[in-house]
Design a protein around this motif. Sequence first.
Motif, short mmCIF file in Angstrom:
data_model
loop_
_atom_site.label_atom_id
_atom_site.label_comp_id
_atom_site.label_asym_id
_atom_site.label_seq_id
_atom_site.Cartn_x
_atom_site.Cartn_y
_atom_site.Cartn_z
N ASP A 1 0.85 -1.19 0.00
CA ASP A 1 0.00 0.00 0.00
C ASP A 1 0.89 1.24 0.00
O ASP A 1 0.69 2.19 -0.78
N LEU B 1 -4.32 9.29 4.02
CA LEU B 1 -4.27 7.84 3.85
C LEU B 1 -4.52 7.17 5.19
O LEU B 1 -3.62 7.02 6.01
N VAL C 1 -8.72 8.11 2.25
CA VAL C 1 -8.83 6.66 2.07
C VAL C 1 -9.02 6.12 3.47
O VAL C 1 -8.17 6.32 4.34
N ALA D 1 -11.68 1.64 2.11
CA ALA D 1 -10.47 0.82 2.09
C ALA D 1 -10.73 -0.54 2.70
O ALA D 1 -11.49 -0.67 3.66
N ASP E 1 -5.56 -0.33 -0.25
CA ASP E 1 -5.01 0.99 -0.58
C ASP E 1 -4.19 0.97 -1.87
O ASP E 1 -4.24 1.89 -2.68
#
Lengths: 795, 207, 469
Positions: A346, A544, A571, A588, A621
Motif C-alpha cells: 500500500d 491515507l 482513504v 479501504a 489501498d
Amino acid sequence: MTATEPGTASAAEPAPNPNDVPITVNGRPVIARKGELVIAAAQRIGEYIPRFCYHERMQSVGMCRMCLVDVDTGRGPALQVSCMITVAPGMVVNTHSLAAERAQEGVIEMLLANHPLDCPVCDKGGECPLQDQSFTHGPGESRYIEEKRHFEKPIPISDLVLLDRERCILCDRCTRFADQVAGDALISFSSRGNNTQITTFPDEPFASYFSGNTVQICPVGALTSKPYRFKARPWDLEQTESTCTTCAVGCRMVIQSSHDELVRYSGVDSDPVNWGWLCDRGRFNYESVNSGDRLAAPLVRDGEELKPASWNAALARAAELISAAKAAGGPASIAVLGGARGTNEDAYAWARLAHDVIGTPNVYPQMGDGVQINVLGFERATIDETASATTVIVIGPDLKEELPVLFLRLRDAVLNRGTRVIELVQKRGGLTPLAWRSIEYHAGGTAQAVAGLAADGDIVAQLAKGNVVIVAGRANLAEHPREGGNGVLAALELVPGAKVLPAFRRGNVVGAIEMGLIPGEGGMQALQIAEAAAAGRIECLILLGCDPLNDFPDTDLARRMMAGAPRIIAVDTFITKSSGAADVVFAAAAYGEKSGTTTNIEGRVTTVAERVTPHGTSRPDWMIAVELADVLGGDLGFGSVDELTDAIAANVAGFGAATADAVRRATDGVLCRGALPPATPRALTVEERNSYDYRLVVGRKLYDNAQGTAKSPALAHLAPGAAVHLHPLDIERVGSSDGADVKVTSKRASLVLKVVADETVVRGSAWVPFNQPGPNIGELIDATQAVTDLRVESF
Amino acid sequence: MMGRLNEANVVLAKEIIGRYPKPRSATIPLLHLAQQQDGYVTDAAMKHIGELVGATSAEVLGTATFYEMFKFEPVGKYLINICGTMSCALLGADQLMHHAEQRLGIKAGSTTPDGMFTLEHAECQAACTEAPCLQVNYRYRYRVTPSDLDALIDDLSSGRLDGEVPPHGTVARVRQHIPSERAVGAVPPDAVSGPPAWVPAPAEAKP
Amino acid sequence: MNGATYPHAPGFVAGDRPRIVTGRFEYDDAHTLQRFLATGGYQGLQAALSRAPTEVHDEVKNATVLGRGGAGFPAGVKWGLTPQGVWPRYLVVNGDESEPGTYKDRLLMELDPHQLIEGCLIACYAAGLSQCFFYIRGEMALAQERVATALNDAYAAGYVGKNILGSEFSVDIVLHWGAGAYVVGEETALIESLEGNRGMPRLKPPYFPAAIGLYGQPTIVNNVETLANLPWLMLNGAAAYTAIGTPTSPGTRMVAVSGHVKRPGVYEIVNGTTTFRDLLYGDDFCGGIRDDNALKAFVPGGGSAPWFLPEQLDLPFENKLVSAEGSMLGSGAVMVMDETTDIPAAALTLARFYAHESCGKCTPCREGGTWLERIMQRIVEGYGTPRDLDQLLEIGQTICPGQFPHASSDRLGLTAVPFPYRMTTICFVGPSAYVPVHSALTLFPDEFEAKITRRNLIPVSVGASDDSH
Ligand SMILES: Cc1cc2nc3c(=O)[nH]c(=O)nc-3n(C[C@H](O)[C@H](O)[C@H](O)COP(=O)(O)O)c2cc1C
Ligand code: SF4
Ligand code: FES
C-alpha cells in the motif's frame, strides 16, 4: 534439528560441541543441548510427550504429571516428569514403556475424574489438548462414579475472559503466565488440594493487557474469551498466518475466520519477536473489521452530504480534485499524509503515485504524533539484540502501553537474562518496576537528561560492561518530535557503539517510511504541511487512513489545516472526524481483508494475510493508488500484490531480499534496513516556565479512541478516559483533591478535567492520556512550541 | 477503613517485615496479625498486607486460603477443633464430636447463633498420645471425655477461662522482639557476597 | 510398670534410659533461661565456639546424627551439601510437626526451647548459616509462646544476635509460624511457605534446599529433634553419642506411642536396639495392649508408614531392618490397633487425612487421594462393591506404580516387599493416602470382604416369582 540417524556418524566429524548431550529417545540417538529438558529434546525429533502444564515459554512446574516417561540414567528405568528433568549424557528415555503409558493413562483418568466432559458445548472442543490427549493417551473409559466437583460457571474474571472452574485441570499455566510473563499476578490458585481453584481477588479483575494469552494457552476450555465465545467451532475455522499490525512490534499470529467473518486471532511463536504472545488490543480488535460502521463503498461529497458512489465516479472525482489543485497551485500544493497503517505494498504504491505521478514532495507518514523518521538511520538493533543486551537505555514512551509485547521481551530480559534497563521518563510507567535506574526529567530536557547519565559513576560502569541498546520513541505528544532524536544522539555520544531500536508505534510506520511515504526534495513534514494548509497554501490534502482531527496533537492546527485545504481526499475504513470532512472517501479494505507484507521496528518484513473478503466494495489501498494513477494518466505498473512486493525488492534500498517468495518462505521474516541518514542534532528552544505552571506530558494508553479499539465492542470501554494526572503533592499544591474537577489552561485554551492523584507523575508535570473519550487535550497543545506548559486551578 | 491493619498493628507489621530478607516472607505472620485484630481475615486486610509486603491482593488471597487457620468470615469467639485422625479416632473422637454437636446444637463446620462457638473437625494435632484431644483457640485439652467437654463449654461460656483462652484470632500471646542493639539485621540475599565473619576463608577452599 | 510422668509434660514418660534431648523434662521450669543455665545450658554452644566451625561440623558428622523429621538423613552429611562459595546460607528449623501419630517436637519446643536455640546456634556456627528461621506449626500456641519468650531472653542475655558471647559469631533467629497445612512440613513446601507463598512442594531436583532453598540460596532444613541433639553432642562428644545405640542408628530418639496401649506416651528410647515389642509391652514403656487385648496391627513410623503385624514386633528401631520388612521409622510415631479395631475405618481416617492435606499440585494426589477417600468411605458405610476393591488398587497404581511395600506374614502367606515405593507425585502426601489403604487391604482383606455389599450382583428380578404368569 540435531537428530542423527543411527550409523550416520562419520569419523571425520569436527570436535564434539561441549553443549551437545547425546541421549537416546525411544531407541533413537539424539544430540540434545546442554540444559535442555527431556520433553523438549524429544519433541525436536518428533517424539511428542503428552503434557498439560509444560509450556516452552514458561518455567516448568511439574504439576500435571502427564509427561511422565521412563528415564534411565544408569540405575535402571524410573518414571520421571520429562518437563522438569534436564538431559544428561547417556540418558535413555522411553516414552512408550508399559510403565510410562500406564502412568499417562492414570493421569488422564484422574484429570477427567472431575472434568464435566461437556465438550459439545465447549469452545475448546475440537482443539482441546485434554480431549486430544485423552484419545491418544487415555484409558478409554472412566471408572469414576463419585460425585464431581461443582462450581458456579462460567464466571467473568475480567472484561475479556471467562472462567469455568469445573473444566479447569489446575495446570498453573494461566497463573504462571500472569505472574512470570506478564507480571500481573491478578489470578491465583486459592484453597488447597481437591478444592483448589483459580480466583481473582474480589473487585480486582484480571485486568491485564495480556489476558487473552491465558485463553490461548489454557489446555482445556476453562478460560474462554468473551468475544469468541460460541462464535465458531474449530472444525469450521479457516486460518492463515499473518502479522499483527496494531503496533509496530510485528507479532506473528494466525487469523481465523468462520463463514467469511474474522472470529479469532491467536499468537504464533516467532522466536525473534513475540514468543507466541499477543496483547489484548492486537488480539481482539478484529471486531472492528467486522463492525457495521465500516465503509462499504466510496463516498463523494454532494454539498453538505457525503453520498455513496461507484468506484468509477469516485476515482473520476478524485482525479478532478487533484488536477484542479495542480492547476491552482502546482503539484507541490498537494500533500499526502498517513499511510502507516497499511501494508508495505500500500505504502509503496501510494509513494509512487505521490512522488512520480502527482509529483509532490510533500508526503509524510505520521501525524505529528510519531517519532522523528531519521531515528531509523542509526545502526539498528533487533528485538533479540535488545532483549539480550547488557544494558538497555529507554528514552521515551511507556513501552507497556505502546509496544506491549516488546515490553514483555524486555521484562523477560531483565528478570531472566540479567539485562539492566536505564529508563528516562517524564512519567514512570510499566517498565519502571523492572528498571535498574529510572531517571525522571521534564519535557524539553531529553538530551540534557541523557547527558546527565555521565555524572553517575555506577551508570558509566554499567554502560561499559557490555552491549548497549537504545530504545527511543515519543515520550510526550505535547513535546517536539525532535526530542527523541536528540535523546538518541546524546546517548550515542555517551555510548558510541550502541545500537538503536526505534519505538515507532503505528503498525507499519517503518514500512511506510522505507517505502518512500516521506518528503521528497524540499518536501514538508506533517507540521509544516499543516501550517501550510492552514495558511491556504495546500490545494489538496490526501489522507491515507489517517485522522488528523483525532491524531494530530495540536487540534487547533489540525482544524485550521482541514479548513484551509479546499480539497480533501481520504482513504479510510470508517467515517472519522477527518474523513467525514473529505470530498471523496475511498472505502479501504481493512486488515485481514488484504495480503502483502509489513515491516516492524527492527526492519523485519513478514507477511500479512487476506483471510476474508473485503467489506462491501472496499479495496486495498494499493489498488486504489493504482487505479487513481490510471485515471490521472499514469501507470504504476503493478497488477497484483506479489508484483508490488517484488517491485519493492527490486527498487527499495535494503529490501532486495524481501521478495514475495522469500518473505512467504521465511518463518521469521526477512530483516531489511533502508538507507535513511541518521537524525542530526538540532537544539530546540524551551521557554522559561512560570513557577506555577505544570509542564504537560501527553502519553498514550493501550486503549484509546483509535478506530481499531473504538469500533471493537470488547475493547472500546477499556479506554480510561481523559483526566489530568498530578503527583499527590501537586494536587495539594493546587488545592484540589483526587477525583475533583480542575481547570487546566495553556496559552491556547482551557479545559475542565478530572484530576487523578498519581505518584508516577514527576512533580511539576501534568500527565494526560492522549486521544481518550472526554475533553480533548489536543486543544491545549501548540505543536509549534518545544513544550506546552499549563496552569492548573481548582474550583 | 474496616479491616485494614490499625496504626499499632502497622508498626508491628513493619517490625515483622524487617526481620526477613524479603518482605513477602512476612505474609503469613501478617495474616495472623489481621486475624488477631478482626477475628477473621477481611478482604481489606489482605489488600493492605499485599501493599505492605509487595504482593498483589490475589497472591495474598492465594496464600491465605491455602492454610486452614485463616477464616474469611466471622467465626465464634471460641473455635473448638476436635481431632479426628487415627490415634484420636481409635479412642473415641467420633463420639466426642457427636457429643459436641449435640451439646452445641450445631453441626461440625458451623457456628452457634450467639457467635460464641465454632465447631470444626480437625486433623492430627500432635497430641496423639493424649487422645482424644481437642483445641479451643489452639489451646489443648487432652484425653477429653464427653463430660470434660461439657465442663469446658460451661467454663468458656461463663468466662471462667478468659485468662487462659484469648478470643479467636490470637494465637501466641507472646511475640518475639529483637532488640535493635542485638539484631544482626536481615539483608536481601543479593546484597551478600561472601561468607559470614566467623567462617575462615580456607574452609571454603577445601574441596 | 515404672517410668515417671510429669504433669507439666503431658504424655512424656521418663525411664531409666539415656536422655539426650529430654534431660530437663522433669523440671517444670525447664523452659526458663534460669533453669536452662543452671542445668548446663549454652555450654554446648560455648564448647562449639571454642573450636573451628569445621571441627564442629566434623563432630556432628562423626556422631552420625540422623535426621528425625522422617527421612533419617545424617545431619552432618546434609550440611556438607551446600554448594561452595554461594552465600548467604540459611537454617530453617522444621517445627511443623503434623504427621499423624507424631508428638515429640512440640514437647521439645514447649519444655526446653533454649536447648533448641542452642542447637540452632551450633548448626549455624558449624555450617556458616547466617540467619535462622524457626518455623513452628501454626496451631501450637504454647510452643510459639515458649520459643518467643526464650528467644527474647536469649537475645537479651547475649546468646543470640550480634557477636554472640563476645565472639565474631553473629546470627539472628527469627521465629516464624505457620497457619495449618500438613504438607508445609515437607522441606521445599516449608521454604515456599516461609517465602510467603502457598505451601506447595517444589520438585527435587532441581530444588534440593541445600543447593537451592530459601530465596534460591543454600538452605539447611532440620527437624527440631535433630537440632536438640547438638548441645549434648558438643558437651559429650561423638564417641559418647555413638556409644549409645548402634553404629548405623546411634543415640536415642523420641517415639510417641498412641492408640490401644495401656500407657500411651512419648518415650526417649535407645536407637537401633529397642524393639517394638519392648516399646509396646515393656514395663518401662507402654506396658501392653489395653485390656490385655490382642494386638492386631501397628503403624511403626507415622501415618505415612506401611503397617506392621504382631509378626514384626521384634524388629528394632533400625532403618534398614524396618525397610527390608516393608515400612519405615519415619517420624517416630507408633499407632497401635488392638483386636477390636475396625481396620477399614481406621485406614479411612488416614486416607482422609492425606486427601485433605494434599496441596493440590500433582494430579494423582489431588484427584487420587479424594477418590481413595470416597471409595473407602463408601466401603466403611457398607455401600462398597467388589469393583471398588480393584479400583482402590488401580488408583494406587497411578500414584505408586509397581510393587508396593508391605510386611511379611506367615498367616497370609506374604513375603515382605521392601520399602520404599515408586511414585508419580512430587512429595509423599499422594502416596501416603494410599499407604493405609494398601496396608489394610493387603493385611486384612477379609475385613473388606465383610463390608462389601453384594447387592449389585443380585439380579433385580429375584423377588418376582414365576407363577405370577
Ligand atoms: C509430606 C511431608 C511432611 C513432612 N512433615 C515434616 C514435619 O512436620 N516435621 C519435620 O521435621 N519434617 C517433616 N518432613 C520431612 C522434611 O521434609 C525434612 O526431611 C526434614 O525436616 C529434614 O530434617 P531432618 O533431616 O533433621 O530430619 C515431612 C516430609 C514430607 C514429605
Ligand atoms: S504429592 Fe500431593 S501434597 Fe505432595 S506436592 Fe503433589 S499434590 Fe502436593
Ligand atoms: S507437562 Fe510435565 S508435569 Fe505437566
